[in-house]
Design a protein around this motif. Structure first.
Motif, PDB file in Angstrom:
ATOM      1  N   THR A   2     -45.474 102.322  16.483  1.00 22.25           N
ATOM      2  CA  THR A   2     -45.241 103.194  15.336  1.00 22.25           C
ATOM      3  C   THR A   2     -46.475 104.042  15.034  1.00 22.25           C
ATOM      4  N   GLU A   3     -46.260 105.354  14.898  1.00 26.91           N
ATOM      5  CA  GLU A   3     -47.295 106.331  14.549  1.00 26.91           C
ATOM      6  C   GLU A   3     -48.406 106.447  15.587  1.00 26.91           C
ATOM      7  N   VAL A   4     -48.157 106.024  16.797  1.00 25.37           N
ATOM      8  CA  VAL A   4     -49.154 106.136  17.861  1.00 25.37           C
ATOM      9  C   VAL A   4     -49.129 107.556  18.432  1.00 25.37           C
ATOM     10  N   LEU A   5     -50.308 108.077  18.744  1.00 30.63           N
ATOM     11  CA  LEU A   5     -50.428 109.397  19.357  1.00 30.63           C
ATOM     12  C   LEU A   5     -50.675 109.240  20.852  1.00 30.63           C
ATOM     13  N   PHE A   6     -49.764 109.791  21.662  1.00 31.03           N
ATOM     14  CA  PHE A   6     -49.938 109.843  23.113  1.00 31.03           C
ATOM     15  C   PHE A   6     -50.238 111.300  23.468  1.00 31.03           C
TER      16      PHE A   6
ATOM     17  N   SER B 285     -41.185 104.643  16.611  1.00 32.54           N
ATOM     18  CA  SER B 285     -40.949 105.455  15.423  1.00 32.54           C
ATOM     19  C   SER B 285     -42.210 106.201  15.002  1.00 32.54           C
ATOM     20  N   LYS B 286     -42.046 107.490  14.716  1.00 32.69           N
ATOM     21  CA  LYS B 286     -43.120 108.370  14.266  1.00 32.69           C
ATOM     22  C   LYS B 286     -44.233 108.526  15.300  1.00 32.69           C
ATOM     23  N   ALA B 287     -44.006 108.061  16.513  1.00 35.34           N
ATOM     24  CA  ALA B 287     -44.978 108.306  17.583  1.00 35.34           C
ATOM     25  C   ALA B 287     -44.927 109.782  17.978  1.00 35.34           C
ATOM     26  N   ILE B 288     -46.014 110.262  18.568  1.00 35.93           N
ATOM     27  CA  ILE B 288     -46.116 111.661  18.967  1.00 35.93           C
ATOM     28  C   ILE B 288     -46.478 111.729  20.450  1.00 35.93           C
ATOM     29  N   PHE B 289     -45.680 112.450  21.209  1.00 38.94           N
ATOM     30  CA  PHE B 289     -45.968 112.702  22.616  1.00 38.94           C
ATOM     31  C   PHE B 289     -46.347 114.174  22.751  1.00 38.94           C
ATOM     32  N   GLY B 290     -47.587 114.423  23.167  1.00 38.77           N
ATOM     33  CA  GLY B 290     -48.111 115.778  23.173  1.00 38.77           C
ATOM     34  C   GLY B 290     -47.891 116.546  24.456  1.00 38.77           C
TER      35      GLY B 290
ATOM     36  N   LEU C  88     -54.995 101.191  15.022  1.00 42.00           N
ATOM     37  CA  LEU C  88     -56.109 102.109  14.781  1.00 42.00           C
ATOM     38  C   LEU C  88     -57.096 102.166  15.935  1.00 42.00           C
ATOM     39  N   ALA C  89     -56.743 101.565  17.085  1.00 48.57           N
ATOM     40  CA  ALA C  89     -57.625 101.664  18.252  1.00 48.57           C
ATOM     41  C   ALA C  89     -57.582 103.090  18.807  1.00 48.57           C
ATOM     42  N   THR C  90     -58.684 103.515  19.395  1.00 50.87           N
ATOM     43  CA  THR C  90     -58.785 104.851  19.983  1.00 50.87           C
ATOM     44  C   THR C  90     -59.191 104.728  21.439  1.00 50.87           C
TER      45      THR C  90
ATOM     46  N   THR D 174     -49.550  99.664  16.140  1.00 51.19           N
ATOM     47  CA  THR D 174     -49.238 100.484  14.968  1.00 51.19           C
ATOM     48  C   THR D 174     -50.506 100.944  14.253  1.00 51.19           C
ATOM     49  N   GLU D 175     -50.273 101.592  13.126  1.00 50.65           N
ATOM     50  CA  GLU D 175     -51.357 102.123  12.284  1.00 50.65           C
ATOM     51  C   GLU D 175     -52.163 103.183  13.024  1.00 50.65           C
ATOM     52  N   LYS D 176     -51.422 104.060  13.720  1.00 50.97           N
ATOM     53  CA  LYS D 176     -52.018 105.267  14.287  1.00 50.97           C
ATOM     54  C   LYS D 176     -53.045 104.996  15.371  1.00 50.97           C
ATOM     55  N   ALA D 177     -52.724 104.114  16.290  1.00 50.10           N
ATOM     56  CA  ALA D 177     -53.549 104.020  17.497  1.00 50.10           C
ATOM     57  C   ALA D 177     -53.470 105.357  18.241  1.00 50.10           C
ATOM     58  N   ILE D 178     -54.539 105.717  18.908  1.00 49.62           N
ATOM     59  CA  ILE D 178     -54.627 107.028  19.536  1.00 49.62           C
ATOM     60  C   ILE D 178     -54.967 106.876  21.014  1.00 49.62           C
ATOM     61  N   PHE D 179     -54.134 107.469  21.852  1.00 50.81           N
ATOM     62  CA  PHE D 179     -54.423 107.561  23.280  1.00 50.81           C
ATOM     63  C   PHE D 179     -54.758 109.027  23.569  1.00 50.81           C
ATOM     64  N   GLU D 180     -56.044 109.369  23.504  1.00 56.32           N
ATOM     65  CA  GLU D 180     -56.442 110.754  23.731  1.00 56.32           C
ATOM     66  C   GLU D 180     -56.405 111.118  25.207  1.00 56.32           C
ATOM     67  N   GLY D 181     -56.589 110.136  26.069  1.00 58.30           N
ATOM     68  CA  GLY D 181     -56.466 110.362  27.499  1.00 58.30           C
ATOM     69  C   GLY D 181     -55.118 109.875  27.979  1.00 58.30           C
ATOM     70  N   ASP D 182     -55.014 109.653  29.267  1.00 57.83           N
ATOM     71  CA  ASP D 182     -53.761 109.148  29.831  1.00 57.83           C
ATOM     72  C   ASP D 182     -53.657 107.649  29.558  1.00 57.83           C
TER      73      ASP D 182
END
Length: 590
Positions: free
Chosen positions: A220-224, A242-247, A176-178, A197-205
């Motif tokens: 798992t479930e991390v947003l890149f 798994s369930k990670a997102i690469f934008g 859950l870190a951002t 896990t638990e939807k950590a978010i990398f909004e930048g690079d």
């Protein structure tokens, strides 16, 4: 401490009380190089609390090179200005839970000896943890000794977050870190497990260049959101995406043992370059072209040096191995130089559109083994066929039944998979390899007991005579046997005992001459069979057989038996010759 140069620890009671009395919220502190206990820190923090507020508020603070004795807690504190902990040593537990850093937070070279928590911490400015050490070398393991770890769960980094050259000797958790700015893990080493896990978010690079994971790492479930280069990195155990997102369009470079990408979403183009890894791509989703390939040489770093792969020295070949593509839409998938020998391909959507480049290897049939010996013509096969054949009661030795998954796969499921892969090879003008998958498709149709008996019987004959038009040797052997049989039949029973001579009988009536020519019926040979073998009869029989193969009449007088033998020969032998030519053409056609 004002104009005093005496260390806070060495002040007498009166001087210490005077110092505490001078403190108020937003006070600046310069405690460099002292030894600080929790009791002394608590006394300071009590003075920094505003009335009615339980959160201590620090101004500019300098705790560089401070030796924190015992457990220390800054929980819920607010640092309004720069906070410098560089070179500090935390001998006990360090709790920065729910702390807010409004400006720069420096932990460069800081040593965290035991459990460390930055849970729900907010870094509004840059946060530098470069060369910091979490835990001791003796704590290295899955979770560290006594459950020690570094916790960054729910932490928020609004600026630059630097963890370059940091050693995590204990488990690191970033759930859950951002990270809103650049998250820099350049040359970071995780000696225990790492958990994002638990939807950590990398909004930048995010920079994971030369990052090394000695244990498992879980994304798992991390947003890149804006990551364009993920790696190169080394993982000695399992990496989970798994369930990670690469934008963004991304290049992934990983040298590791296992890579799990179940339900991973690639929102743009992606190039996945691997070494050693076994890949689980179940239900992965990609809307744009995605390539998955083996990197033949070790990854290169920006400095020009190579990534150190010593942790993978016992992994054998560097070729990436695909474990499964189940549920994947392969319309935009490119596979290059990967091992598909144990890959589960049934259930893959648009398998006929997958592109196979370079040296993509499949499993092969087992060698001749057992008694009586059972020989399988060499060909490429799917892992699911190995699994299915090994499960049959009459299975020959050598079929691999230890492949995980595919327990409910049978001929009816395998035939479409073979057919689609055949089309994929044909579309890429690779006819020889396409032939192997045509053979597999026909085998599965022949073995499918749900099909009509007549169809399976016809396929069995087709298989026995020519290997479905793909085995030239088999067709030529049958052709030679058929020609030999026809030759012997002609010599023994087909040619008449003697060549009948034609007779002409005529009448003269007035000036009209009328002639009638007739040939006596050929007489069947008599006498012992072996006496019918002669050079003359062999030559005549050979002419009949040769003309039959090329579908021509020999104009040779034959007995009734010979006539029917020639008819059968003219029907069967050209077909066998055609099968042989077709098989050869399938192997040499471009």
């Amino acid at each position: 401490m004002g104009s005093r140069t005496t260390c806070l620890v060495h002040l007498n009671s009166a001087e210490r009380d005077q110092y505490f009395a001078s403190l108020h919220p937003n006070s600046a502190l310069d405690l460099r190089g002292i030894t600080l206990s929790q009791s002394l820190l608590t006394s300071i923090m009590d003075k920094l609390m505003a009335p009615g507020n339980s959160r201590p508020i620090f101004g500019k603070v300098d705790f560089s090179d401070v030796d924190f004795d015992g457990d220390v807690s800054f929980a819920s504190a607010i640092f309004r200005s720069e906070a410098n902990f560089s070179g500090a040593i935390f001998n006990g537990k360090a709790d920065f839970g729910s702390v807010r850093f409004d400006d720069y937070a420096g932990f460069v070279g800081t040593v965290f000896g035991r459990e460390t928590s930055f849970s729900s911490t907010v870094f509004k400015g840059d946060a530098h943890f470069g060369t910091a050490v979490f835990g001791e070398e003796g704590d290295r393991g899955p979770t560290g000794a006594d459950g020690r770890g570094a916790w960054f769960g729910s932490a928020t980094f609004l600026g630059y977050a630097s963890f370059g050259l940091v050693d995590f000797n204990v488990q690191a958790r970033f759930g859950l870190a951002t990270f809103k700015g650049l998250a820099d893990f350049d040359s970071t080493t995780f000696y225990a497990d790492a958990d994002f896990t638990e939807k950590a978010i990398f909004e930048g690079d995010a920079n994971f260049t030369a990052t090394v994971f000695h244990g498992d790492v879980n994304f798992t479930e991390v947003l890149f959101a804006k990551v364009t280069n993920f790696g190169p990195m080394v993982c000695a155990k399992r990496m989970t995406l798994s369930k990670a997102i690469f934008g963004r369009p991304v290049t992934v470079m990983i040298a590791g043992r296992d890579l799990v990408c179940r339900w991973t979403l690639w929102s743009s183009r992606a190039a996945i370059k691997l070494r050693y890894a076994r890949v689980d791509f179940t239900q992965a989703v990609f809307e744009y072209p995605l390539s998955l390939s083996t990197e033949r040489a070790p990854f290169s770093l920006p400095s020009g040096s190579e990534v150190n792969e010593a942790l993978l020295a016992n992994c054998g070949t560097a070729t990436a191995r695909i474990a499964t593509l189940h549920g994947v839409d392969a319309a935009h998938l490119v596979l290059a130089d990967v091992d598909l020998s144990q890959c589960l391909l049934t259930g893959t959507v648009h398998l006929d559109q997958v592109r196979l480049e370079g040296n993509c290897t499949f499993s092969v049939v087992p060698p001749t083994t057992g008694w009586p010996p059972r020989r399988f013509t060499p060909r490429q096969t799917l892992a699911e066929e190995h699994k299915w054949r090994a499960s049959q009661p009459s299975a020959a030795p050598g079929w691999n039944g230890a492949i995980p998954g595919a327990d409910d796969v049978g001929p009816r499921t395998l035939a479409p998979a073979y057919r689609q892969l055949r089309k994929s090879f044909e579309d890429s003008k690779n006819e020889p390899d396409a032939a192997d998958f045509y053979y597999g498709e026909m085998e599965m149709r022949r073995k499918d007991r749900e099909r009509l008996f007549a169809e399976r019987s016809l396929l069995t004959i087709y298989w026995a005579l020519s290997g479905y038009g793909l085995r030239a040797t088999r067709a030529l052997v049958w052709l030679v046997l058929a020609m030999t049989g026809t030759l012997l039949a002609m010599m023994f029973w087909g040619l008449p005992a003697n060549t009948p001579n034609s007779e002409s009988i005529g009448k003269i009536t007035g000036k009209e001459v009328r002639l009638i020519t007739s040939s006596p019926a050929p007489t069947n040979p008599t006498g012992p069979v072996l006496e019918r073998i002669s050079t003359k009869r062999f030559e005549a029989s050979l002419r009949v057989v040769t003309n039959s193969v090329i579908f021509r009449s020999s104009n040779q007088d034959l007995t009734t038996t010979g006539t029917y033998a020639e008819m059968a020969s003219r029907l069967s032998e050209p077909i066998l010759l055609g099968f042989a030519i077709l098989a050869v053409r399938g192997r040499i056609k471009r």
